[in-house]
Scaffold this motif. Structure first.
Motif, PDB file in Angstrom:
ATOM      1  N   UNK A   1      96.059  67.278 -25.152  1.00 28.33           N
ATOM      2  CA  UNK A   1      97.395  67.195 -24.558  1.00 28.33           C
ATOM      3  C   UNK A   1      98.110  65.916 -24.997  1.00 28.33           C
ATOM      4  N   UNK A   2      97.382  64.813 -25.048  1.00 27.94           N
ATOM      5  CA  UNK A   2      97.977  63.546 -25.463  1.00 27.94           C
ATOM      6  C   UNK A   2      98.398  63.600 -26.934  1.00 27.94           C
ATOM      7  N   UNK A   3      97.577  64.219 -27.760  1.00 29.80           N
ATOM      8  CA  UNK A   3      97.925  64.412 -29.168  1.00 29.80           C
ATOM      9  C   UNK A   3      99.222  65.212 -29.291  1.00 29.80           C
TER      10      UNK A   3
ATOM     11  N   UNK B   1     103.294  60.549 -20.786  1.00 34.54           N
ATOM     12  CA  UNK B   1     104.483  60.302 -21.610  1.00 34.54           C
ATOM     13  C   UNK B   1     105.358  59.218 -20.988  1.00 34.54           C
ATOM     14  N   UNK B   2     105.547  59.273 -19.676  1.00 39.08           N
ATOM     15  CA  UNK B   2     106.364  58.268 -18.997  1.00 39.08           C
ATOM     16  C   UNK B   2     105.735  56.886 -19.094  1.00 39.08           C
ATOM     17  N   UNK B   3     104.418  56.811 -18.916  1.00 37.58           N
ATOM     18  CA  UNK B   3     103.722  55.525 -19.000  1.00 37.58           C
ATOM     19  C   UNK B   3     103.775  54.989 -20.429  1.00 37.58           C
ATOM     20  N   UNK B   4     103.548  55.870 -21.400  1.00 38.64           N
ATOM     21  CA  UNK B   4     103.595  55.478 -22.808  1.00 38.64           C
ATOM     22  C   UNK B   4     104.977  54.933 -23.159  1.00 38.64           C
ATOM     23  N   UNK B   5     106.020  55.656 -22.769  1.00 37.01           N
ATOM     24  CA  UNK B   5     107.385  55.232 -23.109  1.00 37.01           C
ATOM     25  C   UNK B   5     107.759  53.931 -22.417  1.00 37.01           C
ATOM     26  N   UNK B   6     107.279  53.732 -21.209  1.00 33.62           N
ATOM     27  CA  UNK B   6     107.534  52.468 -20.517  1.00 33.62           C
ATOM     28  C   UNK B   6     106.955  51.301 -21.318  1.00 33.62           C
ATOM     29  N   UNK B   7     105.706  51.437 -21.742  1.00 32.91           N
ATOM     30  CA  UNK B   7     105.055  50.367 -22.504  1.00 32.91           C
ATOM     31  C   UNK B   7     105.725  50.166 -23.860  1.00 32.91           C
ATOM     32  N   UNK B   8     106.066  51.269 -24.533  1.00 35.61           N
ATOM     33  CA  UNK B   8     106.702  51.163 -25.842  1.00 35.61           C
ATOM     34  C   UNK B   8     108.087  50.526 -25.718  1.00 35.61           C
TER      35      UNK B   8
ATOM     36  N   UNK C   1     101.531  47.046 -31.589  1.00 34.22           N
ATOM     37  CA  UNK C   1     101.208  47.175 -30.172  1.00 34.22           C
ATOM     38  C   UNK C   1     100.219  48.307 -29.926  1.00 34.22           C
ATOM     39  N   UNK C   2      99.286  48.072 -29.040  1.00 34.34           N
ATOM     40  CA  UNK C   2      98.296  49.072 -28.651  1.00 34.34           C
ATOM     41  C   UNK C   2      98.711  49.691 -27.325  1.00 34.34           C
ATOM     42  N   UNK C   3      98.848  51.009 -27.301  1.00 37.08           N
ATOM     43  CA  UNK C   3      99.396  51.704 -26.137  1.00 37.08           C
ATOM     44  C   UNK C   3      98.408  52.763 -25.643  1.00 37.08           C
ATOM     45  N   UNK C   4      97.823  52.526 -24.481  1.00 38.68           N
ATOM     46  CA  UNK C   4      96.825  53.433 -23.914  1.00 38.68           C
ATOM     47  C   UNK C   4      97.155  53.726 -22.452  1.00 38.68           C
ATOM     48  N   UNK C   5      97.957  54.761 -22.188  1.00 38.52           N
ATOM     49  CA  UNK C   5      98.241  55.118 -20.793  1.00 38.52           C
ATOM     50  C   UNK C   5      96.986  55.337 -19.953  1.00 38.52           C
ATOM     51  N   UNK C   6      95.904  55.781 -20.580  1.00 43.39           N
ATOM     52  CA  UNK C   6      94.646  55.993 -19.863  1.00 43.39           C
ATOM     53  C   UNK C   6      94.235  54.761 -19.062  1.00 43.39           C
ATOM     54  N   UNK C   7      94.472  53.565 -19.606  1.00 43.18           N
ATOM     55  CA  UNK C   7      94.037  52.331 -18.954  1.00 43.18           C
ATOM     56  C   UNK C   7      95.079  51.744 -17.997  1.00 43.18           C
ATOM     57  N   UNK C   8      96.246  52.343 -17.899  1.00 39.78           N
ATOM     58  CA  UNK C   8      97.315  51.794 -17.045  1.00 39.78           C
ATOM     59  C   UNK C   8      97.167  52.324 -15.620  1.00 39.78           C
ATOM     60  N   UNK C   9      96.125  51.869 -14.940  1.00 41.30           N
ATOM     61  CA  UNK C   9      95.796  52.436 -13.640  1.00 41.30           C
ATOM     62  C   UNK C   9      96.752  52.016 -12.526  1.00 41.30           C
TER      63      UNK C   9
ATOM     64  N   UNK D   1     100.035  52.410 -12.885  1.00 42.67           N
ATOM     65  CA  UNK D   1     101.304  53.067 -13.197  1.00 42.67           C
ATOM     66  C   UNK D   1     101.257  54.582 -13.039  1.00 42.67           C
ATOM     67  N   UNK D   2     100.304  55.080 -12.279  1.00 44.89           N
ATOM     68  CA  UNK D   2     100.218  56.534 -12.117  1.00 44.89           C
ATOM     69  C   UNK D   2      99.859  57.198 -13.427  1.00 44.89           C
ATOM     70  N   UNK D   3      98.636  56.943 -13.896  1.00 42.11           N
ATOM     71  CA  UNK D   3      98.265  57.269 -15.276  1.00 42.11           C
ATOM     72  C   UNK D   3      97.566  58.620 -15.447  1.00 42.11           C
ATOM     73  N   UNK D   4      97.864  59.581 -14.606  1.00 40.50           N
ATOM     74  CA  UNK D   4      97.366  60.941 -14.845  1.00 40.50           C
ATOM     75  C   UNK D   4      97.956  61.455 -16.151  1.00 40.50           C
ATOM     76  N   UNK D   5      97.264  62.377 -16.805  1.00 40.43           N
ATOM     77  CA  UNK D   5      97.746  62.897 -18.093  1.00 40.43           C
ATOM     78  C   UNK D   5      99.141  63.499 -17.947  1.00 40.43           C
ATOM     79  N   UNK D   6      99.464  64.028 -16.780  1.00 38.13           N
ATOM     80  CA  UNK D   6     100.788  64.616 -16.567  1.00 38.13           C
ATOM     81  C   UNK D   6     101.898  63.573 -16.603  1.00 38.13           C
TER      82      UNK D   6
END
Length: 223
Positions: free
Chosen positions: A132-134, A87-94, A69-77, A79-84
């Motif tokens: 920060x994402x790293x 983690x929540x967006x990433x975990x939702x997708x995962x 699976x490819x997971x890019x919170x940056x593109x999840x516009x 879902x409230x995809x600010x860098x802050x």
């Protein structure tokens, strides 16, 4: 499979295939590997988390050895995809992928954050956000799962958002790759002088395995 979904078509993602065709490709890969030293290599398919969550694609999950699976919170516009909130967006997708995959292992075949490029929803591309994402995502994954970071060097001229740990494939990264001692990442990338070489045993070996599997899938597609 994402490419032929409503979202993929809307975003002009390109030519895709449905689950019946993908199952056929996966079976062709296994048939072509029979009797070779690679006959036991895991064969999977890589797609977006939303494609895996689509129940109409379950036949592909049933057929693969792993779910990529490819997971890019940056593109999840949406879902409230600010860098802050990454983690929540990433975990939702995962977690959505895990729920769909059942007992099949999950391989995170692409993730990362761009260093330059346009705003996408609340997401901003910057070196600080890539770092920060790293730190908040990558360092919690390394040593725990197969993960393929996107990417060592970005050479895609068609992508307005530019990713990449290095600009010129040198051993000097664009940001500090050291994970904190309490991150849980393997010691090989904890508290070490920063260089791309420090992540080789954690990510690049896993990338090779993922890459081989995807290479066979591409070969089957070409056939």
């Amino acid at each position: 499979m994402y490419r032929i979904s409503d979202s993929g078509i809307k975003n002009k993602a390109g030519v895709g295939q449905g689950p019946t065709t993908m199952v056929k490709f996966i079976q062709e890969v296994r048939d072509n590997l029979k009797g070779t030293p690679l006959s036991k290599i895991p064969v999977g398919h890589v797609d977006t988390w939303s494609a895996w969550g689509n129940k109409s694609n379950k036949a592909v999950i049933d057929e693969v050895d792993f779910v990529g699976t490819n997971l890019f919170p940056y593109y999840e516009d949406d879902k409230g995809n600010a860098i802050s909130n990454a983690t929540a967006v990433f975990n939702y997708a995962l977690n959505s992928t895990k729920s769909a995959a059942g007992k099949k292992p999950i391989w995170i075949t692409e993730t990362g954050w761009p260093l330059t490029g346009p705003d996408f929803g609340q997401a901003k591309a910057s070196l600080d956000n890539a770092r920060e994402f790293w730190n908040t995502i990558g360092c919690t994954l390394f040593g725990r799962t197969n993960v393929w970071w996107y990417e060592l060097h970005d050479s895609n001229p068609d992508n307005a958002a530019k990713f990449g740990i290095t600009k010129d494939l040198s051993t000097t990264p664009q940001f500090n790759l050291t994970c904190s001692a309490n991150s849980g990442a393997p010691a090989s990338i904890n508290n070490k002088p920063t260089s791309v070489g420090n992540i080789s045993t954690v990510t690049l070996v896993n990338s090779l395995v993922v890459g081989l599997s995807m290479l066979f899938a591409v070969a089957a597609w070409a056939v």
